[in-house]
Design a protein around this motif. Structure first.
Motif, PDB file in Angstrom:
ATOM      1  N   THR A 111       0.835  -1.207   0.000  1.00 41.13           N
ATOM      2  CA  THR A 111       0.000   0.000   0.000  1.00 41.13           C
ATOM      3  C   THR A 111       0.866   1.252   0.000  1.00 41.13           C
ATOM      4  OG1 THR A 111      -1.759   1.208   1.141  1.00 41.13           O
ATOM      5  CG2 THR A 111      -0.188   0.080   2.556  1.00 41.13           C
ATOM      6  N   ASP A 112       0.407   2.290  -0.681  1.00 43.17           N
ATOM      7  CA  ASP A 112       1.003   3.608  -0.509  1.00 43.17           C
ATOM      8  C   ASP A 112       0.489   4.165   0.805  1.00 43.17           C
ATOM      9  OD1 ASP A 112       2.461   4.232  -3.031  1.00 43.17           O
ATOM     10  OD2 ASP A 112       0.550   3.695  -3.899  1.00 43.17           O
ATOM     11  N   ALA A 113       1.053   5.170   1.304  1.00 44.90           N
ATOM     12  CA  ALA A 113       2.328   5.819   1.134  1.00 44.90           C
ATOM     13  C   ALA A 113       2.632   6.536   2.440  1.00 44.90           C
ATOM     14  CB  ALA A 113       2.328   6.773  -0.036  1.00 44.90           C
ATOM     15  N   GLY A 180       5.205  18.633  -8.418  1.00 49.40           N
ATOM     16  CA  GLY A 180       3.896  18.259  -7.888  1.00 49.40           C
ATOM     17  C   GLY A 180       3.936  17.307  -6.718  1.00 49.40           C
ATOM     18  N   ARG A 181       5.063  16.657  -6.469  1.00 44.50           N
ATOM     19  CA  ARG A 181       5.132  15.706  -5.362  1.00 44.50           C
ATOM     20  C   ARG A 181       5.918  16.227  -4.168  1.00 44.50           C
ATOM     21  NH1 ARG A 181       5.597   9.496  -7.387  1.00 44.50           N
ATOM     22  NH2 ARG A 181       4.363   9.160  -5.509  1.00 44.50           N
ATOM     23  N   ASN A 182       6.276  17.495  -4.164  1.00 43.66           N
ATOM     24  CA  ASN A 182       7.019  18.003  -3.010  1.00 43.66           C
ATOM     25  C   ASN A 182       6.297  17.706  -1.700  1.00 43.66           C
ATOM     26  OD1 ASN A 182       9.293  19.024  -4.298  1.00 43.66           O
ATOM     27  ND2 ASN A 182       8.324  21.002  -4.714  1.00 43.66           N
ATOM     28  N   ILE A 213      11.611   3.029   0.831  1.00 42.95           N
ATOM     29  CA  ILE A 213      12.037   4.412   0.633  1.00 42.95           C
ATOM     30  C   ILE A 213      12.117   4.691  -0.867  1.00 42.95           C
ATOM     31  CG2 ILE A 213      14.529   4.136   0.608  1.00 42.95           C
ATOM     32  CD1 ILE A 213      14.528   6.217   2.893  1.00 42.95           C
ATOM     33  N   LYS A 214      11.783   5.940  -1.257  1.00 46.97           N
ATOM     34  CA  LYS A 214      11.659   6.196  -2.699  1.00 46.97           C
ATOM     35  C   LYS A 214      11.847   7.677  -3.004  1.00 46.97           C
ATOM     36  CE  LYS A 214       6.603   6.587  -2.399  1.00 46.97           C
ATOM     37  NZ  LYS A 214       5.321   5.922  -2.619  1.00 46.97           N
ATOM     38  N   HIS A 215      12.009   8.125  -4.246  1.00 45.72           N
ATOM     39  CA  HIS A 215      12.175   7.351  -5.470  1.00 45.72           C
ATOM     40  C   HIS A 215      13.624   7.511  -5.851  1.00 45.72           C
ATOM     41  CE1 HIS A 215       8.009   8.890  -5.235  1.00 45.72           C
ATOM     42  NE2 HIS A 215       7.683   7.698  -5.669  1.00 45.72           N
ATOM     43  N   ALA A 490      -0.266  17.261  -7.104  1.00 47.09           N
ATOM     44  CA  ALA A 490      -0.445  15.819  -7.199  1.00 47.09           C
ATOM     45  C   ALA A 490       0.678  15.205  -8.007  1.00 47.09           C
ATOM     46  CB  ALA A 490      -1.781  15.506  -7.867  1.00 47.09           C
ATOM     47  N   GLU A 491       0.802  13.891  -7.849  1.00 50.72           N
ATOM     48  CA  GLU A 491       1.743  13.118  -8.639  1.00 50.72           C
ATOM     49  C   GLU A 491       1.469  13.315 -10.140  1.00 50.72           C
ATOM     50  OE1 GLU A 491       1.628   9.041  -7.504  1.00 50.72           O
ATOM     51  OE2 GLU A 491       2.555   8.367  -9.357  1.00 50.72           O
ATOM     52  N   ALA A 492       2.530  13.175 -10.928  1.00 48.07           N
ATOM     53  CA  ALA A 492       2.451  13.163 -12.403  1.00 48.07           C
ATOM     54  C   ALA A 492       2.167  14.530 -13.014  1.00 48.07           C
ATOM     55  CB  ALA A 492       1.432  12.141 -12.909  1.00 48.07           C
TER      56      ALA A 492
HETATM   57  C1  BGC Z   1       4.330   6.184  -7.759  1.00 50.16           C
HETATM   58  C2  BGC Z   1       4.859   5.506  -6.527  1.00 50.16           C
HETATM   59  C3  BGC Z   1       3.797   4.620  -5.945  1.00 50.16           C
HETATM   60  C4  BGC Z   1       3.348   3.612  -6.994  1.00 50.16           C
HETATM   61  C5  BGC Z   1       2.269   2.675  -6.498  1.00 50.16           C
HETATM   62  C6  BGC Z   1       3.718   5.200  -8.742  1.00 50.16           C
HETATM   63  O1  BGC Z   1       3.026   5.875  -9.738  1.00 50.16           O
HETATM   64  O2  BGC Z   1       5.359   6.918  -8.385  1.00 50.16           O
HETATM   65  O3  BGC Z   1       5.279   6.455  -5.574  1.00 50.16           O
HETATM   66  O4  BGC Z   1       4.286   3.962  -4.803  1.00 50.16           O
HETATM   67  O5  BGC Z   1       2.824   4.340  -8.099  1.00 50.16           O
HETATM   68  O6  BGC Z   1       1.063   3.289  -6.382  1.00 50.16           O
END
Ligand code: BGC
Length: 750
Positions: A111-113, A180-182, A213-215, A490-492
């Motif tokens: 699971t995230d996160a 967007g992910r800061n 830990i990521k990314h 947001a992401e992306a």
């Molecule tokens: C994200 C990751 C995330 C993974 C699973 C990816 O798009 O970059 O941070 O853990 O999706 O949802």
């Protein structure tokens, strides 16, 4: 190749799903499975053995197909049409690696996160779980104990939700405030980010689950994240982004590392020999396993030989590397047999060592009330009082006008894979974008209602902020105004730093009508504030989590004395940034392009100081309703290490928490920037109380990278040590001469 993150989640064509399913079924060479005697435990399950011994025995029992099974993860979203759907996958989860029932090895439920148990975009009902403040808000507490408690809390919810791998621990540095992910990460400084994220990971793993830990690495922008090639000098990387990872790994000991989508110096992160084999596994001695970001695998042979251990998030035919192609690559001699075993050993040993195998997560009850208190404590300490003139705060007066930002119903949260639905669901449904990484979600925790409860004597009015004229009128009729402004990130997708939807105009209008105006920012990171000089009060509340309402209200009312400090610098204008606009915006998707990190290790405040720029609010800045003073600063060498002792006193009339910051600088220069954060501590002091602190400076923070020797080198000479409450100020400085010191690349620093 298209990647998972580029498409709305959970929307696969049936054809693709069928192909995936067929592929999953057809990949493995037939191998006769020895069946152990029914009442005898397979030897690997003997808990008196060490994790290494158990992993070794397990390995000896596995067929080729079973080995490949442990190395292949599927995207967790399940739909009725999902052909590769496995019944054991948790609904709407990030991922699943199937278990091995024959030998009793459990599935890996992922699971995230980092802010709680997330829900992937799909049909409701979403899983409702406690939402922590954003990673950046937690970093703003400068309180590792709190981060650890927060991590322990979300890890326990992951476990109680049936997960044993949490993809928590984002530690990419903030190089571009528009990333967007800061909000998921720990800010711009390697020591602060590494310490805070390491503490969170430690907490997560206290639940006998693995934290990831990521990314890894240098995934510091979302624009073109699958095709951007980050170009950086090795020394600069070792002293910035990589150092943040190194510190977090040492302090948190995460079981796994997620390699990133982007390329680094010409090679994809997940097949980057330098990053994975040389830096992570050789230099830092990482014993765990490397998993891909979802769909970040490209070339089977390079992936395997260059350090990737597990592919995850597989969703489409053609994405399978290990399941489909690794076996053949081993048979052809392109990937050594021993490497295949090393991959399996790393995955199995880690899950055993972290407790995820012997105590598998089971869905169970969650104490939401207790967890809300942890989330609120985190939010209250992470809120940063940026400006407080004319004592506009804590709020006084009988009539207060609250305006904008949906403060009547909730607080904003960050979007994408880290999206957590707090109890009560989305307070503002229907916002765009409707599809992943949206929709924007407001946690049901109203600052307006909380403020009314905090200030029962006052009349607290509400205006939604859509009409600046009406808002200004409401503000003029009150003794003070509080304007909530928001920016969803947001992401992306990256953002510009200007507040959306004309909110600058709203603030300016209210400020003209009411001289006691306070602005509360709910943002993923820094934004531009063209109106900053015209309001006496500014508060950074970030994304404050499921208890954001009461946390903000208690800071505004004075029930809580603010103690958050900035983990990032706020620019005055985009011209102050190394890259005023994120590189690659607007390029056709998939086209490879380079981003040169020419600022090197001069990230954030180091960059501003080197360039002689005066940011709007500097790294480390944060006001309080009391005052603190430092004195008696002394620096010494002890066992070859720099130690710093000083006294700090609460000189005001209220109790509060101070963040003492030690900055270090070589008198002769020679670093990427004039100075660096060398150590910090947060302590609570009653009015008039004083304490003495003694802090150690990690020698790597005094070093430069010696490329020839492949290690850190502290140059002999004089160093200045400064005690401060923000990166630009200093209350007292002392000098000290340090001898030369050489440290290996993997030096734990102690
Ligand atoms: C994200 C990751 C995330 C993974 C699973 C990816 O798009 O970059 O941070 O853990 O999706 O949802």
């Amino acid at each position: 190749m298209r990647h998972l993150d580029d498409a709305p989640r959970g929307h696969l064509g049936l054809g693709a799903l069928l192909l995936v399913g067929l592929s999953a079924l057809s990949c493995a060479p037939p191998a006769p499975a020895p069946s152990p005697a029914r009442d005898v435990l397979p030897s690997w399950q003997d808990r008196s053995l060490s994790p290494d011994q158990r992993a070794e025995r397990l390995l000896a029992e596995l067929t080729r197909e079973e080995k490949l099974t442990l190395l292949t993860g599927y995207f967790g979203i399940q739909k009725p049409t999902n052909d590769y759907r496995f019944p054991e996958a948790r609904p709407q989860s990030a991922g699943l690696v199937r278990g091995l029932p024959r030998v009793g090895f459990p599935p890996q439920w992922q699971t995230d996160a980092g802010s709680g148990v997330a829900t992937q975009g799909e049909a409701p009902p979403e899983l409702e779980r406690t939402l922590l403040p954003s990673g950046l808000a937690t970093a703003a507490t400068w309180n590792p104990e709190l981060a650890e408690q927060a991590g322990a809390m979300i890890g326990s919810e992951a476990r109680a939700s049936g997960f044993n791998v949490m993809l928590a621990g984002g530690v990419n540095l903030m190089r571009d405030p528009g990333n967007g992910r800061n909000f998921e990460y720990g800010g711009e400084d390697p020591l602060l980010a590494g310490t805070m994220v390491g503490a969170l990971v430690r907490g997560v793993q206290s639940n006998q689950i693995v934290s990831t830990i990521k990314h890894f690495a240098l995934n510091d922008q979302e624009t073109g994240r699958n095709s951007v090639d980050i170009v950086i000098d090795e020394g600069a990387a070792r002293l910035s982004d990589l150092l943040a990872f190194q510190l977090a790994l040492e302090q948190g000991d995460p079981g796994s590392v997620m390699c990133a989508y982007n390329l680094v110096n010409g090679e994809y992160s997940c097949q980057n020999d330098w990053l994975l084999n040389q830096v992570l596994k050789r230099d830092w001695g990482f014993p765990g396993y490397v998993m891909t970001d979802w769909g970040a695998q490209h070339d089977t042979v390079l992936n395997a030989n260059h350090g990737l251990d597990q592919e995850t998030g597989v969703q489409r035919q053609g994405q399978y590397q290990f399941l489909d192609k690794l076996s053949a690559a081993v048979d052809r001699g392109q990937v050594p047999d021993e490497r295949l075993d090393d991959m399996v050993r790393r995955v199995a040993r880690t899950l055993i060592a972290k407790g995820a195998v012997d105590a598998p997560g089971q869905p169970g009850p969650i104490d939401f009330a207790a967890h809300a208190r942890i989330s609120q404590a985190d939010a209250e300490e992470g809120i940063v009082l940026l400006k407080n003139e004319r004592d506009v705060l804590p709020l006084g007066g009988k009539r207060i006008a609250v305006i904008g930002g949906h403060a009547d119903v909730g607080v904003l949260t960050g979007g994408g894979s880290a999206q957590v639905y707090a109890p009560g669901g989305n307070a503002v449904p229907g916002l765009e974008p409707a599809n992943w990484p949206g929709p924007p979600v407001y946690a049901k925790s109203s600052p307006l209602l909380a403020l009314r409860a905090e200030l029962p004597e006052a009349y607290v009015s509400w205006t939604d902020g859509s009409d600046p004229v009406r808002a200004a009128r409401a503000a003029a009729q009150a003794d003070a105004a509080v304007v909530f402004v928001t920016q969803w990130t947001a992401e992306a997708r990256d953002v510009l730093l200007t507040l959306p939807e004309d909110q600058d105009r709203l603030v300016a209008a209210v400020a003209r009508a009411q001289r006691r105006t306070v602005v509360v920012l709910e943002t993923g990171g820094p934004v531009l504030m063209p109106w900053a000089d015209s309001v006496p009060g500014i508060v950074a509340a970030w994304y404050p989590g499921s208890q954001g309402g009461p946390a903000i209200a208690r800071v505004l009312s004075g029930a809580v004395n603010p103690s958050g400090h900035l983990p990032v610098s706020f620019p005055r204008a985009i011209e102050q940034l190394p890259r005023p606009i994120i590189v690659g915006l607007g390029l056709p998707r998939g086209e490879r392009f380079q981003v040169r990190y020419d600022e090197g290790a001069a990230v954030g405040y180091r960059w501003y100081e080197r360039q002689g720029f005066d940011p709007l609010f500097p790294f480390g800045h944060g006001l309080s309703y009391t005052r603190f003073a430092h004195q008696s600063l002394a620096a010494r060498l002890e066992d070859g290490e720099l130690r710093v002792r000083f006294e700090v006193r609460n000189t005001g009339a209220r109790g509060g928490k101070v963040v003492s910051q030690v900055y270090v600088a070589p008198v002769a220069g020679g670093w990427e920037a004039p100075r660096r954060l060398g150590a910090f501590a947060k302590v609570e002091l009653a009015p008039g109380a004083q304490t003495q602190l003694d802090l150690r400076v990690d020698p790597r923070l005094l070093a430069v990278w010696d490329g020839e020797r492949g290690g850190f080198r502290v140059a002999p000479g004089e160093y200045q040590v400064t005690i401060a409450q923000a990166a630009v100020e200093g209350e007292q400085s002392v000098k000290l001469t340090l001898p030369e010191r050489l440290l290996p690349a993997g030096a734990g620093g102690s």
